[in-house]
Design an enzyme around this catalytic site. Structure first.
Site, PDB file in Angstrom:
ATOM      1  N   GLU A  85     -25.423 -26.950  17.460  1.00  0.00           N
ATOM      2  CA  GLU A  85     -26.800 -26.517  17.732  1.00  0.00           C
ATOM      3  C   GLU A  85     -27.597 -27.568  18.498  1.00  0.00           C
ATOM      4  OE1 GLU A  85     -25.338 -26.261  14.776  1.00  0.00           O
ATOM      5  OE2 GLU A  85     -25.479 -24.172  14.102  1.00  0.00           O
ATOM      6  N   PHE A 101     -28.568 -20.027  -0.690  1.00  0.00           N
ATOM      7  CA  PHE A 101     -27.511 -20.542   0.173  1.00  0.00           C
ATOM      8  C   PHE A 101     -28.033 -20.686   1.602  1.00  0.00           C
ATOM      9  CE2 PHE A 101     -23.859 -19.666   3.051  1.00  0.00           C
ATOM     10  CZ  PHE A 101     -23.198 -20.879   2.845  1.00  0.00           C
ATOM     11  N   GLN A 102     -27.841 -21.841   2.176  1.00  0.00           N
ATOM     12  CA  GLN A 102     -28.280 -22.184   3.536  1.00  0.00           C
ATOM     13  C   GLN A 102     -29.784 -22.004   3.740  1.00  0.00           C
ATOM     14  OE1 GLN A 102     -25.536 -20.237   6.311  1.00  0.00           O
ATOM     15  NE2 GLN A 102     -24.287 -22.101   6.249  1.00  0.00           N
ATOM     16  N   LYS A 104     -33.779 -13.094   7.174  1.00  0.00           N
ATOM     17  CA  LYS A 104     -32.747 -12.144   7.615  1.00  0.00           C
ATOM     18  C   LYS A 104     -33.163 -10.686   7.405  1.00  0.00           C
ATOM     19  CE  LYS A 104     -27.840 -11.152   7.388  1.00  0.00           C
ATOM     20  NZ  LYS A 104     -26.527 -11.528   6.845  1.00  0.00           N
ATOM     21  N   MET A 127     -27.151 -51.132  25.859  1.00  0.00           N
ATOM     22  CA  MET A 127     -28.544 -51.534  25.677  1.00  0.00           C
ATOM     23  C   MET A 127     -28.726 -52.306  24.362  1.00  0.00           C
ATOM     24  SD  MET A 127     -31.330 -51.713  27.208  1.00  0.00           S
ATOM     25  CE  MET A 127     -31.862 -50.523  28.424  1.00  0.00           C
TER      26      MET A 127
HETATM   27  C1  LIG Z   1     -29.333 -40.858  18.566  1.00  0.00           C
HETATM   28  C2  LIG Z   1     -29.580 -42.289  18.890  1.00  0.00           C
HETATM   29  N1  LIG Z   1     -29.079 -43.243  18.089  1.00  0.00           N
HETATM   30  C3  LIG Z   1     -29.276 -44.553  18.374  1.00  0.00           C
HETATM   31  C4  LIG Z   1     -30.002 -44.919  19.466  1.00  0.00           C
HETATM   32  C5  LIG Z   1     -30.272 -46.398  19.762  1.00  0.00           C
HETATM   33  N2  LIG Z   1     -29.661 -46.761  21.049  1.00  0.00           N
HETATM   34  C6  LIG Z   1     -30.381 -46.843  22.194  1.00  0.00           C
HETATM   35  S1  LIG Z   1     -29.446 -47.218  23.508  1.00  0.00           S
HETATM   36  C7  LIG Z   1     -28.072 -47.336  22.566  1.00  0.00           C
HETATM   37  C8  LIG Z   1     -26.752 -47.684  23.184  1.00  0.00           C
HETATM   38  C9  LIG Z   1     -26.263 -46.640  24.105  1.00  0.00           C
HETATM   39  O1  LIG Z   1     -24.956 -46.953  24.501  1.00  0.00           O
HETATM   40  P1  LIG Z   1     -24.248 -46.130  25.646  1.00  0.00           P
HETATM   41  O2  LIG Z   1     -24.398 -44.692  25.421  1.00  0.00           O
HETATM   42  O3  LIG Z   1     -22.858 -46.615  25.783  1.00  0.00           O
HETATM   43  O4  LIG Z   1     -25.107 -46.486  26.921  1.00  0.00           O
HETATM   44  P2  LIG Z   1     -25.301 -47.904  27.651  1.00  0.00           P
HETATM   45  O5  LIG Z   1     -26.509 -48.556  27.079  1.00  0.00           O
HETATM   46  O6  LIG Z   1     -24.065 -48.709  27.416  1.00  0.00           O
HETATM   47  O7  LIG Z   1     -25.475 -47.545  29.076  1.00  0.00           O
HETATM   48  C10 LIG Z   1     -28.354 -47.085  21.227  1.00  0.00           C
HETATM   49  C11 LIG Z   1     -27.361 -47.130  20.127  1.00  0.00           C
HETATM   50  C12 LIG Z   1     -30.536 -43.872  20.255  1.00  0.00           C
HETATM   51  N3  LIG Z   1     -31.290 -44.116  21.315  1.00  0.00           N
HETATM   52  N4  LIG Z   1     -30.283 -42.582  19.968  1.00  0.00           N
END
Ligand SMILES: Cc1ncc(C[n+]2csc(CCOP(=O)(O)OP(=O)(O)O)c2C)c(N)n1
Length: 571
Positions: free
Chosen positions: A62, A124-125, A174, A483
């Site tokens: 979803e 349920f759900q 529903k 990042m």
């Molecule tokens: C759902 C979610 N969980 C955690 C984060 C925190 N976060 C921001 S950037 C990042 C790393 C992303 O890594 P990647 O997808 O490999 O991209 P890169 O920075 O290496 O280009 C994280 C864990 C987020 N933004 N979203």
């Protein structure tokens, strides 16, 4: 089921089941596609959709459905429509609701709910999605009587797409979908409590014109509001008439052509030196449809220190929220700019300001160093731009690759840039690309993804294959959550806690399992060949691009610093 329905004169008689009403309402709203996932509480709706005449795209989660709907909404400006079942189906869309809310994307999201008789009994759900989604939707409804369905749908589409756009959720028990009632979609929307302020106050605009007359160091900050209100031509005209330079927010990219001499680039945490310094030194900041969020402003004590502030916004509650505003103009950006264009006086002499900024653009461009050995991610983004002639719709996940795409792609046109700005949702890019490609079948859609973010929603590769969506997935594979790794390097003494990803799937085999062609790329030369091949096919394609693992995004404003305190500016 009523005899009237069985007689074959159902629509004319307007006695319909709730499920049929939903399909009819969606048709009246000219919905082209629904993104969704079935389950017990929405079985009646899916039965009505079986021969209902509206295409449905089945994602594999979803969250994929709602991000796809966001991608569709961002590219078309029309509400994306989502269906999810009750309980886990509904809770799986929560991230997408929050994402659409903060980035002002119009959605109409239908969730199934348990039968009215057992509501509140932990059936349920059952999940209290109304309460859960209240703060992250523009509005939400729970249908309590089948007769209310047409009114609620009409209001939902109206609220989602007018004023500041946003997600609207309709929760439907529903039993209501099985009950029959009179269907009447003709009544006009009547919402006395929903006040739209689209028409700007001419006096307020006049004051802006006066302020422009005096400003010697003006700068425009173009936000997503310019795109939402389709004010890009007005913005161009304003710049042509006044020669005021333009900085953009992350979400405002594409609202002004990147190659225009007066475009200073993206501002904010990873913005260009010139855009940030222009905002810092300006004596007048003209914010058009941006939120002044913290990633843009940096430390608020340092922001707009020397400037009077103009703020055009469709949402009056945004004006003055973060930055004190001298010239507030609530209203639709296009209408406000049209008025301003009529009012425009002679502007002050800004020639030395422009000279300074143009010189700064030349002296301090975005930059990176080629090492002759590794494939630089910035180069990768430049190649995407070059090989698609800058025409592609680009979606991203969140992280370094997102910032490099924002910095180096150079968006020329509106609505080609689909990214999760406010919430920063990893896993957004692939499903958003699906929605964008559905919205524009003939366009090239490139999903620039991080290796970590891709792993959050990669099951949606199945959708590319099934629906023959030729999305080109460009994986910026730096073997880490780049990042996070960057912040740990800079602010946590290189203690790389849980951010390195040495164990990765074989993405070529993985793609093969989904029936999608793929290749590994290590260099510019390999990328040129592989991406050209990917673009030449009308099939989806995945490129696992092994980029420099230790590259950082610069310039950067460290947390707590002012907008002028950038690190990593070109020496
Ligand atoms: C759902 C979610 N969980 C955690 C984060 C925190 N976060 C921001 S950037 C990042 C790393 C992303 O890594 P990647 O997808 O490999 O991209 P890169 O920075 O290496 O280009 C994280 C864990 C987020 N933004 N979203």
């Amino acid at each position: 089921m009523s005899t009237v329905e069985e007689s074959g004169t159902k629509v004319a008689q307007k006695l319909l089941t709730g499920s049929r009403m939903i399909v009819e309402a969606l048709k009246e709203e000219k919905v082209e596609v629904i993104f969704g996932y079935p389950g017990g509480a929405v079985l009646n709706i899916y039965d009505a959709l079986y021969d209902g005449g509206i295409p449905h795209l089945l994602t594999r989660h979803e969250q994929g459905a709602i991000h796809a709907a966001e991608g569709y909404a961002r590219v078309t400006g029309r509400p994306g429509v989502v269906i999810a079942t009750s309980g886990p189906g509904a809770t799986n869309i929560v991230t997408g609701l929050a994402d659409a809310m903060i980035d002002s994307l119009p959605l109409v999201v239908i969730t199934g709910q348990v039968n009215s008789q057992v509501l509140g009994s932990d059936a349920f759900q059952e999940a209290p999605i109304l309460g859960i989604s209240m703060p992250i939707t523009k509005h939400n409804f729970q249908v309590q009587d089948v007769k209310e369905l047409p009114r609620i749908f009409k209001e939902a589409f109206h609220i989602a797409s007018t004023g500041r756009p946003g997600p609207v959720l309709i929760d439907i028990p529903k039993d209501i979908t099985a009950t029959s009632g009179i269907y009447d979609y003709s009544k006009a929307v009547h919402l006395p409590g929903y006040k739209l302020q689209t028409e700007p106050d001419p006096q307020a605009v006049k004051k802006v014109a006066q302020a422009l007359k005096k400003a010697e160091k003006p700068v425009i900050l173009a936000g997503a509001g310019v795109l939402h209100s389709k004010a890009t031509n007005e913005l161009k005209e304003l710049v042509a008439k006044t020669t005021i330079p333009v900085a953009s927010t992350l979400l405002g990219l594409g609202s002004f052509p990147a190659d225009h001499p007066l475009f200073l680039g993206m501002a904010g945490m990873h913005g260009t030196y010139t855009a940030n310094m222009a905002l810092y030194e300006a004596d007048l900041i003209i914010n058009i449809g941006a939120r002044f969020d913290d990633r843009l402003t940096g430390n608020l004590q340092e922001f707009a220190k020397f400037a009077k502030v103009v703020h055009f916004d469709i949402d009056p509650s945004e004006i003055g929220k973060n930055v004190p505003t001298d010239y507030p103009v609530a209203g639709d950006a296009a209408k406000s700019l049209q008025l301003l264009l009529k009012e425009l006086p002679e502007t002050a002499d800004t020639s030395s300001w422009l000279e300074q900024l143009l010189q700064s653009k030349e002296d301090y461009p975005l930059w990176y160093v080629e090492d002759g050995e590794t494939f630089k991610p910035q180069k990768l983004v430049e190649l995407v731009h070059e090989l698609t002639k800058g025409e592609a719709i680009v979606t991203t996940d969140v992280g370094q690759h997102q910032m490099w795409a924002a910095q180096f792609h150079g968006f020329q046109k509106p609505d080609r840039w689909v990214t999760s700005g406010g919430l920063g949702t990893m896993g957004f890019g692939l499903p958003a690309a699906i929605g964008a490609q559905v919205a524009e079948r003939p366009s090239t859609v490139v999903a620039v993804l991080g290796d970590a973010g891709f792993q959050m929603t990669l099951q949606e590769l199945a959708v590319l294959k099934e629906y023959k969506l030729p999305v080109k997935v460009v994986l910026v594979n730096n073997q880490s959550m780049g990042m996070v790794r960057q912040w740990q390097q800079l602010f946590y003494k290189e203690r790389y806690s849980e951010s390195l990803l040495p164990n990765q799937p074989d993405y070529v085999k993985l793609s093969d399992a989904f029936g999608i062609k793929a290749a590994v790329v290590h260099s510019e030369v390999e990328f040129r060949t592989a991406f050209a091949e990917a673009l030449a096919t009308d099939e989806p394609y995945l490129l696992d691009c092994r980029v420099t693992p230790t590259e950082n995004v610069y310039p950067m404003i460290a947390p707590g610093k002012g907008i002028q305190q950038m690190e990593g500016v070109k020496p």
